[in-house]
Design a protein around this motif. Sequence first.
Motif, PDB file in Angstrom:
ATOM      1  N   ASP A  98       0.797  -1.225   0.000  1.00 26.24           N
ATOM      2  CA  ASP A  98       0.000   0.000   0.000  1.00 26.24           C
ATOM      3  C   ASP A  98       0.831   1.277   0.000  1.00 26.24           C
ATOM      4  N   ASP A  99       2.112   1.182   0.389  1.00 26.82           N
ATOM      5  CA  ASP A  99       2.915   2.379   0.585  1.00 26.82           C
ATOM      6  C   ASP A  99       3.953   2.605  -0.510  1.00 26.82           C
ATOM      7  N   GLY A 100       3.775   1.960  -1.654  1.00 30.88           N
ATOM      8  CA  GLY A 100       4.728   2.106  -2.748  1.00 30.88           C
ATOM      9  C   GLY A 100       5.800   1.047  -2.768  1.00 30.88           C
ATOM     10  N   ARG A 101       5.938   0.317  -1.672  1.00 33.30           N
ATOM     11  CA  ARG A 101       6.858  -0.812  -1.661  1.00 33.30           C
ATOM     12  C   ARG A 101       6.161  -2.035  -2.275  1.00 33.30           C
ATOM     13  N   VAL A 102       6.825  -3.176  -2.244  1.00 31.59           N
ATOM     14  CA  VAL A 102       6.229  -4.421  -2.718  1.00 31.59           C
ATOM     15  C   VAL A 102       6.246  -5.432  -1.571  1.00 31.59           C
ATOM     16  N   ARG A 103       5.550  -6.532  -1.778  1.00 25.44           N
ATOM     17  CA  ARG A 103       5.668  -7.682  -0.886  1.00 25.44           C
ATOM     18  C   ARG A 103       6.391  -8.791  -1.636  1.00 25.44           C
ATOM     19  N   ASN A 104       7.279  -9.469  -0.933  1.00 27.50           N
ATOM     20  CA  ASN A 104       8.029 -10.593  -1.491  1.00 27.50           C
ATOM     21  C   ASN A 104       7.182 -11.838  -1.230  1.00 27.50           C
ATOM     22  N   THR A 105       6.458 -12.277  -2.255  1.00 27.77           N
ATOM     23  CA  THR A 105       5.362 -13.228  -2.098  1.00 27.77           C
ATOM     24  C   THR A 105       5.683 -14.574  -2.726  1.00 27.77           C
ATOM     25  N   LEU A 106       5.308 -15.646  -2.027  1.00 28.34           N
ATOM     26  CA  LEU A 106       5.303 -16.976  -2.619  1.00 28.34           C
ATOM     27  C   LEU A 106       3.864 -17.340  -2.953  1.00 28.34           C
ATOM     28  N   LEU A 107       3.614 -17.617  -4.220  1.00 27.89           N
ATOM     29  CA  LEU A 107       2.315 -18.090  -4.673  1.00 27.89           C
ATOM     30  C   LEU A 107       2.338 -19.611  -4.701  1.00 27.89           C
ATOM     31  N   ALA A 108       1.347 -20.234  -4.080  1.00 25.67           N
ATOM     32  CA  ALA A 108       1.171 -21.686  -4.150  1.00 25.67           C
ATOM     33  C   ALA A 108      -0.185 -21.940  -4.801  1.00 25.67           C
ATOM     34  N   THR A 109      -0.187 -22.677  -5.901  1.00 23.40           N
ATOM     35  CA  THR A 109      -1.427 -22.838  -6.654  1.00 23.40           C
ATOM     36  C   THR A 109      -1.435 -24.163  -7.411  1.00 23.40           C
ATOM     37  N   GLY A 110      -2.630 -24.691  -7.613  1.00 23.16           N
ATOM     38  CA  GLY A 110      -2.805 -25.900  -8.398  1.00 23.16           C
ATOM     39  C   GLY A 110      -3.292 -27.077  -7.583  1.00 23.16           C
ATOM     40  N   ASN A 111      -4.094 -27.942  -8.198  1.00 25.74           N
ATOM     41  CA  ASN A 111      -4.651 -29.124  -7.536  1.00 25.74           C
ATOM     42  C   ASN A 111      -5.425 -28.766  -6.273  1.00 25.74           C
ATOM     43  N   GLY A 112      -6.235 -27.713  -6.372  1.00 23.72           N
ATOM     44  CA  GLY A 112      -7.064 -27.318  -5.241  1.00 23.72           C
ATOM     45  C   GLY A 112      -6.380 -26.416  -4.238  1.00 23.72           C
ATOM     46  N   VAL A 141      10.576  -3.372   0.484  1.00 23.44           N
ATOM     47  CA  VAL A 141       9.669  -4.505   0.674  1.00 23.44           C
ATOM     48  C   VAL A 141       8.960  -4.376   2.011  1.00 23.44           C
ATOM     49  N   GLU A 142       7.669  -4.626   2.003  1.00 17.53           N
ATOM     50  CA  GLU A 142       6.878  -4.642   3.235  1.00 17.53           C
ATOM     51  C   GLU A 142       6.832  -6.065   3.770  1.00 17.53           C
ATOM     52  N   ALA A 143       7.059  -6.229   5.058  1.00 16.60           N
ATOM     53  CA  ALA A 143       7.124  -7.555   5.662  1.00 16.60           C
ATOM     54  C   ALA A 143       5.742  -8.180   5.788  1.00 16.60           C
ATOM     55  N   GLY A 144       5.692  -9.498   5.641  1.00 21.27           N
ATOM     56  CA  GLY A 144       4.489 -10.252   5.959  1.00 21.27           C
ATOM     57  C   GLY A 144       4.353 -10.419   7.457  1.00 21.27           C
ATOM     58  N   ARG A 145       3.215 -10.952   7.874  1.00 21.34           N
ATOM     59  CA  ARG A 145       2.928 -11.055   9.310  1.00 21.34           C
ATOM     60  C   ARG A 145       2.545 -12.454   9.768  1.00 21.34           C
ATOM     61  N   GLU A 146       2.075 -13.290   8.863  1.00 23.20           N
ATOM     62  CA  GLU A 146       1.497 -14.564   9.272  1.00 23.20           C
ATOM     63  C   GLU A 146       2.171 -15.746   8.564  1.00 23.20           C
TER      64      GLU A 146
END
Length: 262
Positions: free
Chosen positions: A85-99, A121-126
């Motif tokens: 939201d603040d112009g930074r990005v999140r370093n994200t892992l996408l997991a997808t497929g087979n439900g 980069v904005e940190a994740g929390r969970e």
Amino acid sequence: MHIALAQIVSTPDPWHNLRLVEERAAEAAAAGARLVVFPEATMCCFGSDLAAAAEPLDGRWAGAVRRIAADAGVTVVAGMFTPADDGRVRNTLLATGNGVEAAYDKIHLYDAFGFAESESVEAGREPVMFEVDGFTVGLTTCYDIRFPGLFQALAEHGATLIVTAASWGSGPRKREQWDLLIRARALDSTSFVAACGQGDPTTVGLPPGTLPTGIGASAVVGPLGQLLHQLDGRPGVLLADLNLPEADAARASVAVLANRKW
């Protein structure tokens, strides 16, 4: 579970890298893999304009990864960047497929060795987990490997396999640290660890010092810290059959999760 680690060398071009995802996912699926893990920054390499490349989870790049996973009949884990939201990005892992449909934002940012990932980069929390064939899989990213608490929390919530996607910078003693840390995190969480890193860019003809400064050395480690399989620095696909209930046996034998005080 039959898994694959797809060690690649990402470029600044997300669509070129997507072709690598498609090719390696198809190769892994043909070999019987149910889960295919790609490195951190699969979408585009570090040193690129991450903010310009970042897309939401319902954007075109993530949508294309979903299609690739569906066509191959596998679950894919791939590193991408999503807008914050603040112009930074999140370093994200996408997991997808087979439900499976999950996304993990890197919690521990690489403010170390003279670099400040938190500036962009904005940190994740969970912590984030998902299931493949009835087994719980936890997600972690690169610098997370230095923090045993996250791995123990994932194990405490049922993960018997913990994925680490990385773009592990080269440098003095960094390979020694990588090998030590992936085995230590497996041992102190009594989990299998599947660690997939960016390959060494010099192995594909790029000059030394080219970003990302990956080292390769993607590996699978057993729940008692034993190194089961490992690649060298070159791009490649590592295939492994994991008997995930062995993690339960390890937890009964070496009860570090039950015995820890903090």
